[in-house]
Design an enzyme around this catalytic site. Sequence first.
Site, PDB file in Angstrom:
ATOM      1  N   HIS A 103       0.867  -1.171   0.000  1.00 20.39           N
ATOM      2  CA  HIS A 103       0.000   0.000   0.000  1.00 20.39           C
ATOM      3  C   HIS A 103       0.904   1.222   0.000  1.00 20.39           C
ATOM      4  CE1 HIS A 103      -3.270  -2.682   1.864  1.00 20.39           C
ATOM      5  NE2 HIS A 103      -3.610  -2.414   0.621  1.00 20.39           N
TER       6      HIS A 103
ATOM      7  N   GLY B  71       4.561  -1.244   4.859  1.00 23.02           N
ATOM      8  CA  GLY B  71       4.903  -2.475   5.569  1.00 23.02           C
ATOM      9  C   GLY B  71       3.957  -3.615   5.264  1.00 23.02           C
ATOM     10  N   HIS B  72       3.254  -3.531   4.138  1.00 20.72           N
ATOM     11  CA  HIS B  72       2.235  -4.519   3.788  1.00 20.72           C
ATOM     12  C   HIS B  72       2.714  -5.341   2.600  1.00 20.72           C
ATOM     13  CE1 HIS B  72      -0.898  -1.493   5.609  1.00 20.72           C
ATOM     14  NE2 HIS B  72      -0.088  -2.033   6.510  1.00 20.72           N
ATOM     15  N   LEU B  73       3.477  -6.381   2.881  1.00 22.08           N
ATOM     16  CA  LEU B  73       4.027  -7.245   1.835  1.00 22.08           C
ATOM     17  C   LEU B  73       2.924  -8.184   1.346  1.00 22.08           C
ATOM     18  CD1 LEU B  73       6.413  -6.331   3.733  1.00 22.08           C
ATOM     19  CD2 LEU B  73       7.616  -8.356   2.956  1.00 22.08           C
TER      20      LEU B  73
END
Length: 564
Positions: free
Chosen positions: A330, A500-502
């Site tokens: 994101h 931080g949204h893998l």
Amino acid sequence: MNPQYDVVIVGGGVAGALAACRIKTTKPNTRILIIDAGKNGVAGPDRDAFVDAYRTAGNKNVPSPYAKLDNNRLAYAPSCDGAPDPVAMNRYYVETGPDLYESGFQRMLGGSTWAWRGNTPRFLQNDFKLNTLYKVGVDWPITYEDIEPYYIQAERELGVSGNDAEWTDLTPRSAPYPMPGMAPSYGDELVRAALSTIRPIDDVPVTVLTTPQARLSQDYDGRPACQGNSSCLPICPSGAKYDGGVHIAKALGLGVEIRTACVVTRLAKRPGDLAPTVVFKDWSTADKAEQQVDGQHVVLAVNGIETPKLWLLSNLDNTSDQVGRNLMDHLANEVVGLFGQPLYPFRGPQSALGIDTFRDGKFRGNNGAFRMTIGNDGWGRSEPVGLALDHALWDSDNKKIKKIGQPLQQAVQDRITHQLRFSYSTEQLPDPDNRVTLSDERDALDVPRPRITYRIDEYSKRALAYGHSVARRMWQHLQDTARATAVEPLQADLRFLGAGHLMGTMRMGTDKSTSVVDANGRSHDHPGVWVVGSSVFPTAGTANPTLTLAALTLRTADALANTL
């Protein structure tokens, strides 16, 4: 050929720990092993040590509480904070661009939930059918209705606080939240009141909602209620915010075996449909020689970087050619300013309120949707407190001190107490050219580091521009009605921050020619291998991924348990 275990789980983060607990609870006689690259405890004293490390760290970045863990200090299983910063811990990625992938993760027992903000909104119903509705991206092989019962279970497992009445229209519910939502801070209430008079933006109402969070508003499941420390990211001092260590402790209590300091280097194929042998190196041993273990089933529970890296290292079958592809995040940015009266941020969670009305609409055919956060942490990443002090103290142009003593104290107080940010986190479409492959560079265990190729497409750029436009108009309202000042940036610059949204790289789907795993997370090519975590997401949606990956993990664990 008898396996040593019924289930071997690679990764001891939220997905791996949840899967182990669910399978063991459903089938108590199941022999389960969790293998994790980190070597750390998850009890109270371990948390206290992380908090102390954060307190004394000169550079208070995301990895600072965990930088002294041996896997990071000795670089045998290095984490990555994803930032293009030469002083960041263990630059692990090999990035080839053209854009930087700015999101990282923690390789430790309990996983990256040690260092997350804790927000847990659900995906919207329309997020699961993006292609059908807007002719972009792809559809999921499941619907909101399929996953909704598991959302309820995941909220109970993680201890999610939320207000039912605020969310029932956006995300229909079959049961209430486990507890009421987090109480807004004094500053939150001032901002909500100021925004209550704003007119709709592009016919979309600007509705302020209490963000669901895996953070306790009351004592729950042996954990204390939030004490308002405001260091949620990177470390919750009290344990009120959920982390994967909660279910690691429960897994141990259920009789799950856990081996730490073990980096899985490859999965060695066995004949027929037998699950591959898990080959690993225990970096705490003197020779660090390869060892191996077999299981009837293998569950890959690492993340969107490590899962495809391991698959490619193992030369496992990849009929769809989708392993490692469609890496997503994101893309985030923020517009900051000074509110017209003191808000006194940093009292309570870093954010408790958000705006979710721009998460869906016809515009998604042209640009990505986004959710917005009202910050309770000053200017967030735009200007941390230490930088605010530096700006008040030092004239960098003329290389001289501006203020000291009482004038400096007053200047810092006046600035920080008025700081407010509106952040927007935008949707990114899957792109097969955004991918994880293997690099020629190797880590301290002689394992290839992940090579990342990443590019921001026009759909995402338009989402960033539109997010800025909405945030800027919200600030204009505060300038007109609440004496707000110092708003910046005034124009969209298309810079972005990692959320931080893998997500992506191991897509789920019904067609084995276009996906890696089925709707239950089971490999099309290797029936003994299952994948849990946000790597299976076909699209990114606009919600923080942890609740959805937890719900999918419970669903996968049930499917796996039914085969035992």
